[in-house]
Design a protein around this motif. Structure first.
Motif, PDB file in Angstrom:
ATOM      1  N   MET A  23      -8.832  -0.864   6.077  1.00 17.42           N
ATOM      2  CA  MET A  23      -7.795  -1.663   6.716  1.00 17.42           C
ATOM      3  C   MET A  23      -6.638  -1.972   5.765  1.00 17.42           C
ATOM      4  O   MET A  23      -5.616  -2.530   6.185  1.00 17.42           O
ATOM      5  CB  MET A  23      -8.377  -2.975   7.242  1.00 17.42           C
ATOM      6  N   LEU A  24      -6.792  -1.587   4.500  1.00 17.21           N
ATOM      7  CA  LEU A  24      -5.768  -1.875   3.507  1.00 17.21           C
ATOM      8  C   LEU A  24      -5.003  -0.638   3.060  1.00 17.21           C
ATOM      9  O   LEU A  24      -3.952  -0.765   2.422  1.00 17.21           O
ATOM     10  CB  LEU A  24      -6.396  -2.561   2.291  1.00 17.21           C
ATOM     11  N   THR A  25      -5.514   0.557   3.343  1.00 15.34           N
ATOM     12  CA  THR A  25      -4.809   1.774   2.948  1.00 15.34           C
ATOM     13  C   THR A  25      -3.648   2.046   3.904  1.00 15.34           C
ATOM     14  O   THR A  25      -3.634   1.594   5.050  1.00 15.34           O
ATOM     15  CB  THR A  25      -5.753   2.980   2.952  1.00 15.34           C
ATOM     16  N   ALA A  26      -2.677   2.813   3.428  1.00 18.01           N
ATOM     17  CA  ALA A  26      -1.465   3.074   4.209  1.00 18.01           C
ATOM     18  C   ALA A  26      -1.759   3.887   5.461  1.00 18.01           C
ATOM     19  O   ALA A  26      -1.074   3.731   6.486  1.00 18.01           O
ATOM     20  CB  ALA A  26      -0.434   3.791   3.345  1.00 18.01           C
ATOM     21  N   ASP A  27      -2.772   4.778   5.418  1.00 17.10           N
ATOM     22  CA  ASP A  27      -3.058   5.632   6.573  1.00 17.10           C
ATOM     23  C   ASP A  27      -4.348   5.254   7.286  1.00 17.10           C
ATOM     24  O   ASP A  27      -4.795   5.961   8.190  1.00 17.10           O
ATOM     25  CB  ASP A  27      -3.111   7.101   6.146  1.00 17.10           C
ATOM     26  N   GLY A  28      -4.967   4.137   6.901  1.00 19.32           N
ATOM     27  CA  GLY A  28      -6.197   3.702   7.552  1.00 19.32           C
ATOM     28  C   GLY A  28      -7.430   4.461   7.134  1.00 19.32           C
ATOM     29  O   GLY A  28      -8.499   4.289   7.730  1.00 19.32           O
ATOM     30  N   SER A  29      -7.309   5.294   6.091  1.00 18.69           N
ATOM     31  CA  SER A  29      -8.466   6.077   5.648  1.00 18.69           C
ATOM     32  C   SER A  29      -9.325   5.263   4.690  1.00 18.69           C
ATOM     33  O   SER A  29      -8.863   4.296   4.069  1.00 18.69           O
ATOM     34  CB  SER A  29      -7.999   7.354   4.947  1.00 18.69           C
ATOM     35  N   LYS A  30     -10.572   5.678   4.542  1.00 23.43           N
ATOM     36  CA  LYS A  30     -11.469   5.048   3.586  1.00 23.43           C
ATOM     37  C   LYS A  30     -11.164   5.596   2.205  1.00 23.43           C
ATOM     38  O   LYS A  30     -11.171   6.814   2.001  1.00 23.43           O
ATOM     39  CB  LYS A  30     -12.921   5.323   3.964  1.00 23.43           C
ATOM     40  N   PRO A  31     -10.869   4.758   1.225  1.00 23.28           N
ATOM     41  CA  PRO A  31     -10.548   5.261  -0.116  1.00 23.28           C
ATOM     42  C   PRO A  31     -11.788   5.779  -0.838  1.00 23.28           C
ATOM     43  O   PRO A  31     -12.725   5.020  -1.098  1.00 23.28           O
ATOM     44  CB  PRO A  31      -9.967   4.032  -0.831  1.00 23.28           C
ATOM     45  N   THR A  32     -11.803   7.076  -1.143  1.00 24.51           N
ATOM     46  CA  THR A  32     -12.964   7.696  -1.788  1.00 24.51           C
ATOM     47  C   THR A  32     -12.616   8.447  -3.062  1.00 24.51           C
ATOM     48  O   THR A  32     -13.498   8.698  -3.875  1.00 24.51           O
ATOM     49  CB  THR A  32     -13.659   8.674  -0.821  1.00 24.51           C
ATOM     50  N   ASP A  33     -11.343   8.800  -3.233  1.00 24.45           N
ATOM     51  CA  ASP A  33     -10.919   9.598  -4.388  1.00 24.45           C
ATOM     52  C   ASP A  33     -10.111   8.722  -5.342  1.00 24.45           C
ATOM     53  O   ASP A  33      -8.966   8.363  -5.048  1.00 24.45           O
ATOM     54  CB  ASP A  33     -10.073  10.783  -3.923  1.00 24.45           C
ATOM     55  N   PRO A  34     -10.679   8.378  -6.513  1.00 24.96           N
ATOM     56  CA  PRO A  34      -9.951   7.515  -7.449  1.00 24.96           C
ATOM     57  C   PRO A  34      -8.651   8.122  -7.961  1.00 24.96           C
ATOM     58  O   PRO A  34      -7.787   7.409  -8.447  1.00 24.96           O
ATOM     59  CB  PRO A  34     -10.949   7.318  -8.594  1.00 24.96           C
ATOM     60  N   GLY A  35      -8.517   9.436  -7.853  1.00 20.60           N
ATOM     61  CA  GLY A  35      -7.329  10.090  -8.366  1.00 20.60           C
ATOM     62  C   GLY A  35      -6.142  10.054  -7.431  1.00 20.60           C
ATOM     63  O   GLY A  35      -5.032  10.428  -7.828  1.00 20.60           O
ATOM     64  N   LYS A  36      -6.336   9.631  -6.200  1.00 21.71           N
ATOM     65  CA  LYS A  36      -5.254   9.645  -5.219  1.00 21.71           C
ATOM     66  C   LYS A  36      -4.568   8.280  -5.146  1.00 21.71           C
ATOM     67  O   LYS A  36      -5.214   7.236  -5.178  1.00 21.71           O
ATOM     68  CB  LYS A  36      -5.783  10.026  -3.843  1.00 21.71           C
ATOM     69  N   ASN A  74       0.804  -1.233   0.000  1.00 27.15           N
ATOM     70  CA  ASN A  74       0.000   0.000   0.000  1.00 27.15           C
ATOM     71  C   ASN A  74       0.834   1.278   0.000  1.00 27.15           C
ATOM     72  O   ASN A  74       0.285   2.373   0.190  1.00 27.15           O
ATOM     73  CB  ASN A  74      -1.001   0.012   1.158  1.00 27.15           C
ATOM     74  N   ASN A  75       2.159   1.167  -0.209  1.00 26.45           N
ATOM     75  CA  ASN A  75       2.982   2.374  -0.292  1.00 26.45           C
ATOM     76  C   ASN A  75       3.864   2.401  -1.531  1.00 26.45           C
ATOM     77  O   ASN A  75       4.834   3.156  -1.605  1.00 26.45           O
ATOM     78  CB  ASN A  75       3.825   2.551   0.968  1.00 26.45           C
ATOM     79  N   ALA A  76       3.537   1.546  -2.512  1.00 25.12           N
ATOM     80  CA  ALA A  76       4.117   1.616  -3.848  1.00 25.12           C
ATOM     81  C   ALA A  76       5.607   1.308  -3.903  1.00 25.12           C
ATOM     82  O   ALA A  76       6.303   1.781  -4.799  1.00 25.12           O
ATOM     83  CB  ALA A  76       3.852   2.998  -4.473  1.00 25.12           C
ATOM     84  N   ASP A  77       6.119   0.486  -2.976  1.00 26.37           N
ATOM     85  CA  ASP A  77       7.537   0.128  -3.045  1.00 26.37           C
ATOM     86  C   ASP A  77       7.758  -1.295  -3.561  1.00 26.37           C
ATOM     87  O   ASP A  77       8.888  -1.770  -3.636  1.00 26.37           O
ATOM     88  CB  ASP A  77       8.221   0.310  -1.689  1.00 26.37           C
ATOM     89  N   GLY A  78       6.670  -1.988  -3.908  1.00 21.62           N
ATOM     90  CA  GLY A  78       6.786  -3.332  -4.453  1.00 21.62           C
ATOM     91  C   GLY A  78       6.883  -4.438  -3.427  1.00 21.62           C
ATOM     92  O   GLY A  78       6.826  -5.614  -3.770  1.00 21.62           O
ATOM     93  N   SER A  79       7.037  -4.102  -2.166  1.00 23.94           N
ATOM     94  CA  SER A  79       7.154  -5.102  -1.109  1.00 23.94           C
ATOM     95  C   SER A  79       5.892  -5.114  -0.254  1.00 23.94           C
ATOM     96  O   SER A  79       5.159  -4.120  -0.200  1.00 23.94           O
ATOM     97  CB  SER A  79       8.383  -4.828  -0.233  1.00 23.94           C
ATOM     98  N   PRO A  80       5.611  -6.217   0.432  1.00 29.07           N
ATOM     99  CA  PRO A  80       4.368  -6.299   1.201  1.00 29.07           C
ATOM    100  C   PRO A  80       4.389  -5.436   2.457  1.00 29.07           C
ATOM    101  O   PRO A  80       5.361  -5.439   3.212  1.00 29.07           O
ATOM    102  CB  PRO A  80       4.270  -7.784   1.558  1.00 29.07           C
ATOM    103  N   ASP A  81       3.315  -4.688   2.654  1.00 23.80           N
ATOM    104  CA  ASP A  81       3.118  -3.919   3.887  1.00 23.80           C
ATOM    105  C   ASP A  81       2.155  -4.633   4.824  1.00 23.80           C
ATOM    106  O   ASP A  81       2.205  -4.446   6.039  1.00 23.80           O
ATOM    107  CB  ASP A  81       2.584  -2.524   3.547  1.00 23.80           C
ATOM    108  N   ILE A  82       1.271  -5.434   4.258  1.00 25.88           N
ATOM    109  CA  ILE A  82       0.339  -6.253   5.023  1.00 25.88           C
ATOM    110  C   ILE A  82       0.383  -7.657   4.426  1.00 25.88           C
ATOM    111  O   ILE A  82       0.365  -7.820   3.203  1.00 25.88           O
ATOM    112  CB  ILE A  82      -1.105  -5.714   4.944  1.00 25.88           C
TER     113      ILE A  82
END
Length: 458
Positions: A218-231, A66-74
């Protein structure tokens, strides 16, 4: 196939062979994401008396970046344990299995689920029962009920299932691996074959699925609800893997001892990546490597072998593809980085320049509930592959057309694909198998009693 017998070593170890990975916003609960990882390819429904099951000696994993480094965060880890009630019978069951705790079911399997994040390990559940395999009307008379009893709620609003399902991936293997016979152009092939309809090679077979439904926040890097497709925060990368311990000691009497650290033996993000993109001499090594090391396979994506083979197999059918020698930036975006903003209007699932084979899912894009298109993003349905992968997406057609040049105009507007490129298919569509509308979405496996073996009289 998607990844069913894709490498020499893992084709000999089906219990650890990751055959398909799916990731999509749950159509019946868009606040959640469903991830499915399948193992054990080509399970014949009549495969008794030792019916199929997960490996007690395999570590199964679902990874999320979830942070775009190619490695698992969860990472979600699944480990299984088999219990035999009566070792003095050869029978899988000694009577009808009416429930998953039935005393008639002799060989039962249980599992644990552990979530790993930021170095912290949390066991979410243990002792969760799997359902039996679908044996037949005498042994498993109401299989849908049995399977529903194996759908378990675990902490924090998550849901899990592990057990047999109907194969959801459909493909005409017999044609594709017969020198790339594509059903619409059979008469134009160098072998000049007669026209024939597509044949679903996986029809009726089962797989063993691990399905997980997780609240998207629970899958986003900051725990926020994903609502903006552009982010970028709305985009995750997903893949699955299987590992075995480093050493196996075989003892007389059939006893085995597994010891040592875990070593990855199988992985899968995008369908057909190792199957079709990676060359034979690299396949076993690719299966053993972490996704963040996939930059070393970049050239195989930029110059896929199949794209160079098609013009030779179909003389005169793909003249523009034959002259396309530039690195395929379109395939790199689809398979290794995600698609940046500005390529497909109103869409992105870009995870940055780090190359890794992952399913990239923009969780802020809602599911398509009315007439979803199994050809996905390029054909107007942004909720479909390569934005994640739904169980019914026609990934064979999508990827064949992409390799043939259909997606190259996205990065080079001066390129006009061959007319044949948008017609490629293996002759199958989503009604080639069955699905269900609710978790775990893959269909009810076929029973052995009701199956006609290949070649037998119907």
């Amino acid at each position: 196939m998607s990844s069913h017998r894709e490498a020499p070593a893992i084709s000999k170890d089906p219990v650890a062979d990751n055959t398909d990975t799916y990731a999509f916003v749950s159509p019946d609960d868009p606040s959640t994401v469903t991830i499915i990882s399948n193992y054990l390819p080509l399970e014949a429904p009549f495969g008794g008396p030792n019916f199929f099951e997960f490996g007690d000696d395999v570590l199964y994993e679902i990874h999320i970046d979830n942070n775009a480094d190619g490695s698992p965060d969860i990472t979600y880890e699944f480990q299984f344990q088999t219990e035999v009630r009566n070792p003095n019978t050869f029978l899988y069951n000694t009577g009808p299995i009416q429930s998953i705790d039935s005393a008639n079911w002799n060989r039962r399997q249980f599992y644990s689920v552990t979530r790993v994040q930021g170095g912290n390990r949390q066991m979410l559940a243990s002792g969760l029962p799997c359902p039996p395999c679908n044996i037949g009307p005498a042994s498993t008379p109401n299989y849908e009920t049995l399977a529903s009893q194996a759908v378990h709620s675990i902490p924090n609003g998550q849901t899990v299932f592990a057990g047999q399902r109907l194969e959801g991936f459909y493909v005409d293997l017999g044609a594709i691996f017969d020198l790339g016979d594509l059903r619409p152009f059979q008469s134009l092939h160098i072998a000049a074959m007669a026209a024939a309809p597509g044949v679903n090679a996986t029809n009726g077979f089962g797989v063993h699925s691990i399905a997980l439904k997780v609240p998207a926040n629970m899958l986003t890097a900051d725990g926020s609800k994903p609502t903006d497709p552009g982010k970028q925060i709305s985009v995750i990368g997903v893949w699955a893997a299987a590992s075995r311990q480093r050493a196996l000691v075989r003892e007389p009497g059939g006893l085995n001892l597994n010891t040592g650290t875990w070593v990855q033996v199988s992985r899968l993000g995008n369908p057909l990546f190792n199957e079709v993109i990676v060359p034979m001499g690299e396949k076993d090594r690719w299966n053993s490597l972490p996704a963040q090391d996939d930059g070393q396979f970049l050239t195989y994506v930029q110059h896929p072998e199949l794209a160079s083979l098609l013009p030779g197999l179909y003389p005169g059918v793909f003249p523009k593809l034959e002259k396309l020698h530039d690195p395929r930036a379109d395939l790199v975006a689809v398979l290794l980085t995600g698609i940046p903003s500005g390529i497909v209007p109103g869409f992105q699932n870009y995870t940055g320049p780090h190359y890794a084979d992952q399913l990239r899912l923009n969780m802020a894009i809602p599911p398509t509930t009315k007439d979803p298109n199994p050809l996905g993003l390029v054909y107007g349905d942004p909720a479909g592959f390569p934005n994640g992968r739904r169980v019914f997406d026609d990934v064979v057609t999508i990827e064949l057309r992409a390799i043939a040049g259909v997606t190259y105009p996205l990065v080079n507007k001066n390129y006009k694909p061959d007319g044949a490129a948008s017609l490629i298919t293996d002759g199958l569509e989503q009604n080639s198998t069955r699905y269900q509308d609710t978790f775990p979405y893959l269909g009810t496996p076929q029973s052995g009693y009701q199956t006609t073996p290949l070649g037998a009289a119907a």
